[in-house]
Design a protein around this motif. Structure first.
Motif, PDB file in Angstrom:
ATOM      1  N   ASN A 110      92.960  58.484 -32.343  1.00 41.11           N
ATOM      2  CA  ASN A 110      93.196  57.817 -31.057  1.00 41.11           C
ATOM      3  C   ASN A 110      94.546  57.113 -31.023  1.00 41.11           C
ATOM      4  O   ASN A 110      95.193  57.045 -29.976  1.00 41.11           O
ATOM      5  CB  ASN A 110      92.048  56.843 -30.761  1.00 41.11           C
ATOM      6  N   ALA A 111      94.995  56.608 -32.172  1.00 37.41           N
ATOM      7  CA  ALA A 111      96.321  55.992 -32.234  1.00 37.41           C
ATOM      8  C   ALA A 111      97.402  57.045 -31.983  1.00 37.41           C
ATOM      9  O   ALA A 111      98.390  56.794 -31.282  1.00 37.41           O
ATOM     10  CB  ALA A 111      96.532  55.333 -33.590  1.00 37.41           C
ATOM     11  N   ILE A 112      97.209  58.238 -32.541  1.00 35.70           N
ATOM     12  CA  ILE A 112      98.165  59.320 -32.341  1.00 35.70           C
ATOM     13  C   ILE A 112      98.167  59.769 -30.883  1.00 35.70           C
ATOM     14  O   ILE A 112      99.221  60.066 -30.311  1.00 35.70           O
ATOM     15  CB  ILE A 112      97.855  60.497 -33.289  1.00 35.70           C
ATOM     16  N   GLN A 113      96.994  59.807 -30.261  1.00 36.82           N
ATOM     17  CA  GLN A 113      96.938  60.169 -28.847  1.00 36.82           C
ATOM     18  C   GLN A 113      97.693  59.166 -27.984  1.00 36.82           C
ATOM     19  O   GLN A 113      98.209  59.501 -26.918  1.00 36.82           O
ATOM     20  CB  GLN A 113      95.474  60.242 -28.376  1.00 36.82           C
ATOM     21  N   ASN A 114      97.777  57.939 -28.469  1.00 42.98           N
ATOM     22  CA  ASN A 114      98.506  56.886 -27.750  1.00 42.98           C
ATOM     23  C   ASN A 114      99.954  56.780 -28.198  1.00 42.98           C
ATOM     24  O   ASN A 114     100.608  55.762 -27.962  1.00 42.98           O
ATOM     25  CB  ASN A 114      97.786  55.547 -27.921  1.00 42.98           C
ATOM     26  N   ASP A 115     100.434  57.835 -28.887  1.00 43.46           N
ATOM     27  CA  ASP A 115     101.840  57.952 -29.272  1.00 43.46           C
ATOM     28  C   ASP A 115     102.264  56.868 -30.262  1.00 43.46           C
ATOM     29  O   ASP A 115     103.265  56.170 -30.072  1.00 43.46           O
ATOM     30  CB  ASP A 115     102.739  57.903 -28.022  1.00 43.46           C
ATOM     31  N   VAL A 116     101.490  56.750 -31.347  1.00 46.50           N
ATOM     32  CA  VAL A 116     101.817  55.782 -32.397  1.00 46.50           C
ATOM     33  C   VAL A 116     103.159  56.139 -33.029  1.00 46.50           C
ATOM     34  O   VAL A 116     103.564  57.303 -33.061  1.00 46.50           O
ATOM     35  CB  VAL A 116     100.699  55.768 -33.471  1.00 46.50           C
ATOM     36  N   SER A 117     103.860  55.151 -33.539  1.00 49.55           N
ATOM     37  CA  SER A 117     105.171  55.370 -34.143  1.00 49.55           C
ATOM     38  C   SER A 117     105.046  56.031 -35.516  1.00 49.55           C
ATOM     39  O   SER A 117     104.045  55.885 -36.214  1.00 49.55           O
ATOM     40  CB  SER A 117     105.909  54.035 -34.302  1.00 49.55           C
ATOM     41  N   SER A 118     106.096  56.757 -35.901  1.00 49.79           N
ATOM     42  CA  SER A 118     106.142  57.354 -37.236  1.00 49.79           C
ATOM     43  C   SER A 118     106.297  56.242 -38.278  1.00 49.79           C
ATOM     44  O   SER A 118     106.806  55.161 -37.980  1.00 49.79           O
ATOM     45  CB  SER A 118     107.318  58.315 -37.345  1.00 49.79           C
ATOM     46  N   GLY A 119     105.847  56.527 -39.507  1.00 46.92           N
ATOM     47  CA  GLY A 119     106.009  55.551 -40.572  1.00 46.92           C
ATOM     48  C   GLY A 119     104.862  55.571 -41.552  1.00 46.92           C
ATOM     49  O   GLY A 119     103.976  56.431 -41.492  1.00 46.92           O
ATOM     50  N   VAL A 120     104.871  54.620 -42.473  1.00 47.57           N
ATOM     51  CA  VAL A 120     103.836  54.469 -43.487  1.00 47.57           C
ATOM     52  C   VAL A 120     102.973  53.274 -43.109  1.00 47.57           C
ATOM     53  O   VAL A 120     103.485  52.172 -42.873  1.00 47.57           O
ATOM     54  CB  VAL A 120     104.452  54.241 -44.886  1.00 47.57           C
ATOM     55  N   THR A 121     101.682  53.478 -43.061  1.00 45.98           N
ATOM     56  CA  THR A 121     100.795  52.413 -42.616  1.00 45.98           C
ATOM     57  C   THR A 121      99.433  52.556 -43.282  1.00 45.98           C
ATOM     58  O   THR A 121      99.202  53.477 -44.056  1.00 45.98           O
ATOM     59  CB  THR A 121     100.648  52.452 -41.079  1.00 45.98           C
ATOM     60  N   ARG A 122      98.532  51.629 -42.977  1.00 49.86           N
ATOM     61  CA  ARG A 122      97.149  51.688 -43.452  1.00 49.86           C
ATOM     62  C   ARG A 122      96.244  52.018 -42.270  1.00 49.86           C
ATOM     63  O   ARG A 122      96.491  51.604 -41.140  1.00 49.86           O
ATOM     64  CB  ARG A 122      96.716  50.342 -44.025  1.00 49.86           C
ATOM     65  N   ILE A 123      95.164  52.740 -42.533  1.00 48.85           N
ATOM     66  CA  ILE A 123      94.205  53.069 -41.472  1.00 48.85           C
ATOM     67  C   ILE A 123      93.606  51.797 -40.887  1.00 48.85           C
ATOM     68  O   ILE A 123      93.244  51.750 -39.703  1.00 48.85           O
ATOM     69  CB  ILE A 123      93.091  53.998 -42.007  1.00 48.85           C
ATOM     70  N   SER A 124      93.524  50.738 -41.697  1.00 43.18           N
ATOM     71  CA  SER A 124      92.931  49.483 -41.229  1.00 43.18           C
ATOM     72  C   SER A 124      93.711  48.881 -40.060  1.00 43.18           C
ATOM     73  O   SER A 124      93.166  48.106 -39.281  1.00 43.18           O
ATOM     74  CB  SER A 124      92.848  48.469 -42.376  1.00 43.18           C
ATOM     75  N   GLU A 125      94.988  49.244 -39.923  1.00 41.47           N
ATOM     76  CA  GLU A 125      95.794  48.712 -38.832  1.00 41.47           C
ATOM     77  C   GLU A 125      95.375  49.275 -37.479  1.00 41.47           C
ATOM     78  O   GLU A 125      95.689  48.708 -36.436  1.00 41.47           O
ATOM     79  CB  GLU A 125      97.274  48.997 -39.082  1.00 41.47           C
ATOM     80  N   TYR A 126      94.655  50.404 -37.494  1.00 42.85           N
ATOM     81  CA  TYR A 126      94.224  51.034 -36.250  1.00 42.85           C
ATOM     82  C   TYR A 126      92.725  50.885 -36.006  1.00 42.85           C
ATOM     83  O   TYR A 126      92.244  51.165 -34.914  1.00 42.85           O
ATOM     84  CB  TYR A 126      94.566  52.532 -36.272  1.00 42.85           C
ATOM     85  N   ALA A 127      91.986  50.486 -37.042  1.00 45.30           N
ATOM     86  CA  ALA A 127      90.537  50.412 -36.928  1.00 45.30           C
ATOM     87  C   ALA A 127      90.105  49.278 -36.003  1.00 45.30           C
ATOM     88  O   ALA A 127      90.687  48.195 -36.023  1.00 45.30           O
ATOM     89  CB  ALA A 127      89.918  50.207 -38.306  1.00 45.30           C
ATOM     90  N   PRO A 128      89.084  49.513 -35.170  1.00 39.74           N
ATOM     91  CA  PRO A 128      88.558  48.450 -34.320  1.00 39.74           C
ATOM     92  C   PRO A 128      87.900  47.363 -35.131  1.00 39.74           C
ATOM     93  O   PRO A 128      87.609  47.548 -36.330  1.00 39.74           O
ATOM     94  CB  PRO A 128      87.536  49.189 -33.427  1.00 39.74           C
ATOM     95  N   ASP A 129      87.650  46.225 -34.516  1.00 34.97           N
ATOM     96  CA  ASP A 129      87.144  45.072 -35.268  1.00 34.97           C
ATOM     97  C   ASP A 129      85.741  45.273 -35.819  1.00 34.97           C
ATOM     98  O   ASP A 129      85.355  44.613 -36.775  1.00 34.97           O
ATOM     99  CB  ASP A 129      87.213  43.801 -34.415  1.00 34.97           C
ATOM    100  N   SER A 130      84.977  46.179 -35.239  1.00 38.28           N
ATOM    101  CA  SER A 130      83.625  46.456 -35.740  1.00 38.28           C
ATOM    102  C   SER A 130      83.552  47.854 -36.343  1.00 38.28           C
ATOM    103  O   SER A 130      82.546  48.556 -36.229  1.00 38.28           O
ATOM    104  CB  SER A 130      82.598  46.312 -34.610  1.00 38.28           C
ATOM    105  N   PHE A 131      84.626  48.256 -36.987  1.00 38.41           N
ATOM    106  CA  PHE A 131      84.746  49.621 -37.492  1.00 38.41           C
ATOM    107  C   PHE A 131      83.590  50.010 -38.407  1.00 38.41           C
ATOM    108  O   PHE A 131      83.020  51.093 -38.286  1.00 38.41           O
ATOM    109  CB  PHE A 131      86.081  49.774 -38.236  1.00 38.41           C
ATOM    110  N   GLU A 132      83.217  49.136 -39.338  1.00 41.36           N
ATOM    111  CA  GLU A 132      82.191  49.489 -40.318  1.00 41.36           C
ATOM    112  C   GLU A 132      80.788  49.575 -39.715  1.00 41.36           C
ATOM    113  O   GLU A 132      79.860  50.048 -40.383  1.00 41.36           O
ATOM    114  CB  GLU A 132      82.209  48.498 -41.482  1.00 41.36           C
ATOM    115  N   SER A 133      80.627  49.149 -38.495  1.00 38.18           N
ATOM    116  CA  SER A 133      79.326  49.304 -37.824  1.00 38.18           C
ATOM    117  C   SER A 133      79.376  50.416 -36.775  1.00 38.18           C
ATOM    118  O   SER A 133      78.380  50.677 -36.105  1.00 38.18           O
ATOM    119  CB  SER A 133      78.903  47.987 -37.168  1.00 38.18           C
ATOM    120  N   SER A 134      80.530  51.067 -36.646  1.00 39.23           N
ATOM    121  CA  SER A 134      80.663  52.147 -35.668  1.00 39.23           C
ATOM    122  C   SER A 134      79.918  53.380 -36.155  1.00 39.23           C
ATOM    123  O   SER A 134      79.702  53.579 -37.352  1.00 39.23           O
ATOM    124  CB  SER A 134      82.134  52.498 -35.440  1.00 39.23           C
ATOM    125  N   ASP A 135      79.534  54.235 -35.221  1.00 38.49           N
ATOM    126  CA  ASP A 135      78.833  55.458 -35.600  1.00 38.49           C
ATOM    127  C   ASP A 135      79.750  56.397 -36.374  1.00 38.49           C
ATOM    128  O   ASP A 135      79.294  57.138 -37.240  1.00 38.49           O
ATOM    129  CB  ASP A 135      78.287  56.159 -34.355  1.00 38.49           C
TER     130      ASP A 135
END
Length: 269
Positions: free
Chosen positions: A89-114
């Protein structure tokens, strides 16, 4: 003298590894060699190189050998879980190129998501580092390096090493893609049915606002995050969630996800 000798050897090794990559820049072996090179810069347990194009399913560039692709990875692609992936979804929103962590894009309730409960947790990783490379106007490459519990989170030194070499690696990968993309795009499959499922789920039963909230819920957003995203109050979100459950005859988020998967199946049968 010993310290100087060691430094020269390390530098020489770095140059040889990079030279090897350049030698294979237009060959099918480049993605595997790139992963081997990245392993000299940081530790990781799993690797995955995928290209994303807006109207198509993601294409796995590495690993291509089915024996190296876990059942979780196949489910991620074939069952459409990638549609709920924060990185997708971050890529669909045209995220910038670079080195990052997945946690920077995860929603606040990521671990309870389906997505997390039914898919992501089975990758068994506790930290995921991603190199995002724009290949052209419509295609983005994501190289994901996963670290399991024993390795823990990536160190600052490792992250800095990846960031420093990223401009070179991204340029090399674009050259590889120019030469080899034709070998991959022949396997492109339209994901129109899956996107249509997200767009039409709850149509005729839920209001437009309720469908927006349902979509955000499926991605793992909490009521507060949804409120912030839609610029409404948390109380209003909770009312909408209550109405959504009443209209869909559900009581949990997982039940909503099951309904969504059934809706997707009805569009593809």
């Amino acid at each position: 003298m010993a310290d100087t000798y060691q430094t020269i050897n390390v530098q020489d090794s770095w140059q040889k590894n990079l030279a090897l990559l350049i030698d294979h820049i237009r060959m099918p072996s480049f993605p595997d060699l790139l992963i081997e090179y990245l392993a000299t810069l940081c530790q990781f347990d799993t690797s995955l190189t995928v290209t994303y194009k807006k109207s198509f399913k993601p294409i796995i560039i590495q690993p291509t050998d089915p024996s190296e692709q876990s059942s979780t990875l196949r489910s991620f692609i074939d069952n459409g879980y990638y549609l709920l992936d924060p990185l997708f979804n971050a890529i669909q929103n045209d995220v910038s190129s670079g080195v990052t962590r997945i946690s920077e894009y995860a929603p606040d309730s990521f671990e309870s998501s389906d997505f997390y409960v039914n898919c992501y947790q089975y990758f068994g990783i506790v930290d995921e580092i991603v190199l995002i490379i724009k290949l052209d106007q419509s295609v983005t490459c994501a190289i994901s390096l996963g670290r399991k519990k024993e390795l823990g989170s990536i160190t600052r030194t490792e992250l800095r090493a990846l960031q420093e070499i990223f401009p070179v690696l991204s340029a090399l990968f674009r050259q590889f893609w120019t030469a080899q993309s034709g070998e991959y795009v022949q396997y492109e499959q339209s994901d129109d049915s899956m996107k249509q499922a997200l767009k039409s789920f709850g149509s005729g039963v839920l209001t437009q606002r309720e469908r927006e909230i349902t979509h955000l819920l499926l991605k793992g957003n909490s009521s507060k995050a949804i409120a912030d995203s839609l610029n409404i109050s948390v109380g209003t979100v909770k009312v909408h969630r209550k109405n959504i459950h009443a209209k869909l005859n559900t009581s949990t988020q997982s039940e909503i996800f099951t309904l969504f998967l059934n809706h997707l199946k009805s569009l593809t049968d």
